[in-house]
Design a protein around this motif. Sequence first.
Motif, short mmCIF file in Angstrom:
data_model
loop_
_atom_site.label_atom_id
_atom_site.label_comp_id
_atom_site.label_asym_id
_atom_site.label_seq_id
_atom_site.Cartn_x
_atom_site.Cartn_y
_atom_site.Cartn_z
N SER A 79 0.83 -1.21 0.00
CA SER A 79 0.00 0.00 0.00
C SER A 79 0.87 1.27 0.00
N LEU A 80 2.14 1.17 0.41
CA LEU A 80 3.00 2.36 0.37
C LEU A 80 3.77 2.49 -0.95
N ASP A 81 3.59 1.50 -1.81
CA ASP A 81 4.33 1.45 -3.08
C ASP A 81 3.57 2.26 -4.14
N ARG A 82 3.53 3.59 -3.96
CA ARG A 82 2.71 4.43 -4.86
C ARG A 82 3.15 5.89 -4.75
N PRO A 83 2.86 6.66 -5.79
CA PRO A 83 3.11 8.10 -5.70
C PRO A 83 2.23 8.68 -4.59
N PRO A 84 2.61 9.77 -3.94
CA PRO A 84 3.80 10.57 -4.24
C PRO A 84 5.09 10.01 -3.63
N PHE A 85 5.02 8.85 -3.00
CA PHE A 85 6.23 8.34 -2.36
C PHE A 85 7.25 7.91 -3.41
N THR A 86 8.53 8.16 -3.13
CA THR A 86 9.58 7.72 -4.05
C THR A 86 10.43 6.63 -3.41
N ARG A 87 10.20 6.38 -2.12
CA ARG A 87 10.96 5.36 -1.41
C ARG A 87 10.17 5.02 -0.15
N ILE A 88 10.42 3.82 0.39
CA ILE A 88 9.78 3.43 1.65
C ILE A 88 10.87 3.35 2.72
N ALA A 89 10.72 4.15 3.79
CA ALA A 89 11.67 4.12 4.91
C ALA A 89 11.05 3.31 6.04
N VAL A 90 11.81 2.34 6.55
CA VAL A 90 11.27 1.44 7.57
C VAL A 90 12.07 1.60 8.86
N MET A 91 11.36 1.73 9.97
CA MET A 91 12.04 1.84 11.27
C MET A 91 12.75 0.52 11.60
N PRO A 92 13.75 0.57 12.49
CA PRO A 92 14.48 -0.66 12.85
C PRO A 92 13.56 -1.66 13.54
N ILE A 93 13.81 -2.95 13.26
CA ILE A 93 13.02 -4.03 13.87
C ILE A 93 14.00 -5.02 14.51
N PRO A 94 13.85 -5.31 15.81
CA PRO A 94 14.77 -6.25 16.47
C PRO A 94 14.70 -7.65 15.83
N GLU A 95 15.82 -8.38 15.88
CA GLU A 95 15.94 -9.67 15.20
C GLU A 95 15.21 -10.82 15.90
N ALA A 96 14.79 -10.65 17.14
CA ALA A 96 14.27 -11.80 17.89
C ALA A 96 12.97 -12.34 17.29
N GLY A 97 12.75 -13.66 17.45
CA GLY A 97 11.50 -14.30 17.02
C GLY A 97 11.25 -14.04 15.55
N LEU A 98 10.01 -13.64 15.20
CA LEU A 98 9.67 -13.40 13.80
C LEU A 98 10.37 -12.17 13.23
N GLY A 99 11.02 -11.39 14.10
CA GLY A 99 11.80 -10.25 13.62
C GLY A 99 12.85 -10.68 12.60
N ALA A 100 13.43 -11.86 12.78
CA ALA A 100 14.46 -12.35 11.84
C ALA A 100 13.86 -12.53 10.44
N ALA A 101 12.66 -13.11 10.37
CA ALA A 101 12.01 -13.32 9.07
C ALA A 101 11.62 -11.97 8.45
N ILE A 102 11.11 -11.07 9.28
CA ILE A 102 10.72 -9.74 8.76
C ILE A 102 11.95 -9.04 8.19
N ASN A 103 13.05 -9.04 8.94
CA ASN A 103 14.26 -8.36 8.47
C ASN A 103 14.84 -9.03 7.24
N ASP A 104 14.73 -10.35 7.16
CA ASP A 104 15.18 -11.07 5.96
C ASP A 104 14.42 -10.55 4.73
N ARG A 105 13.09 -10.46 4.83
CA ARG A 105 12.30 -9.99 3.69
C ARG A 105 12.62 -8.53 3.38
N LEU A 106 12.77 -7.72 4.44
CA LEU A 106 13.05 -6.30 4.21
C LEU A 106 14.41 -6.10 3.56
N ARG A 107 15.41 -6.88 3.99
CA ARG A 107 16.74 -6.75 3.37
C ARG A 107 16.67 -7.10 1.89
N ARG A 108 15.89 -8.12 1.56
CA ARG A 108 15.78 -8.48 0.14
C ARG A 108 14.99 -7.42 -0.63
#
Length: 324
Positions: free
Chosen positions: A287-316
Amino acid sequence: MSNTALSASSPPPIAEAAEHLRAGRLVGFPTETVYGLGGDATSDRAVARIFDAKERPRFNPLIIHLPDLEAARKLVEFTPEARRLADLFWPGPLTLVLPRRADCRVSLLASAGLDTLAVRVPGHPLAQALLRAFARPIATPSANRSGRVSPTLAEHVRSELGDRVALVLDGGPCRVGIESTVLDLSRELPTLLRPGGVAQEALEGVLGPIASAPNVEDSIARPSPGMLASHYAPSIPVRLEALAPTPDEAWLGFGAVPPGIRAPDLQLSESGDPIEAAARLFAALRSLDRPPFTRIAVMPIPEAGLGAAINDRLRRAAAPRPGA
Ligand code: TXA
Ligand code: MG
């Protein structure tokens, strides 16, 4: 061919979906992780259609979905470890990579010619109903075009795949929201190929330490093609570990926003809960992948638990794009 995403309020047309599968056509259906694109795993033609519909490289094997452990045991060799994990986590967001049995009837195309097969028993009631109605293994990648964000709503499947899919079963939003954990048990050491809906800590509680697959370059043979560096990507760039947005950035929050910083355009989890964040992640990126945005900035997410999977997807999602 009917091509409508049926509303969650009408009875789900399981029999019709199974009929499409029997005819070699593809069906979108919900799992607890993300929506899948299913085809008859025993049919080379149906499996080839899956690769075509997703525009997926044929070296990237598919996960075979089954109604229960019994059905999985007909396709792959279970080790005692695999058995323990299946008893504990199935049905659920865990995929096991195991040696194919000699008499395995799944198309070799589905496993990209490997001598292993990835198997999973999903817990979603519509997935279970379809697997039982069809009574054959269903090859099911996530129902997005290759390299794009996985779908967590029936509408996403429609917008990704249009009439490449005969029918989409609508089960509403996916509960887990991030793909299954892929664990390779065919090697000497259990190896995590993809972090996902079952946290590594939970698997290690059963198996002891597990190895992580080495990070490999896009151009060489890789243990799990889901490890492609750029994947799960929206069309605009993604910036990670952002402490504040620039004016033209979409601002994706996690937990409390520092004082003086503008409120997020979307929050993954106000309370900083990685389970809630995983469930919202892919829909938020869409839903954020649209004008007027030119980039998506994401706050830091700790690696614990499902955080590791979230960060894996975000890094990719943030990785440099091939050809870009
Ligand atoms: O949650 C999920 O797993 C979803 C839902 C629909 O079940 N499915 C899914 O499938 O994410 P897909 O195709 O998007 O991802 C399958 C992953 C890929 O990373 C693929 O490389 C890996 O599983 N994989 C499949 N078979 C494999 C095998 N024999 N050896 C190693 N990796 C394998
Ligand atoms: Mg996928």
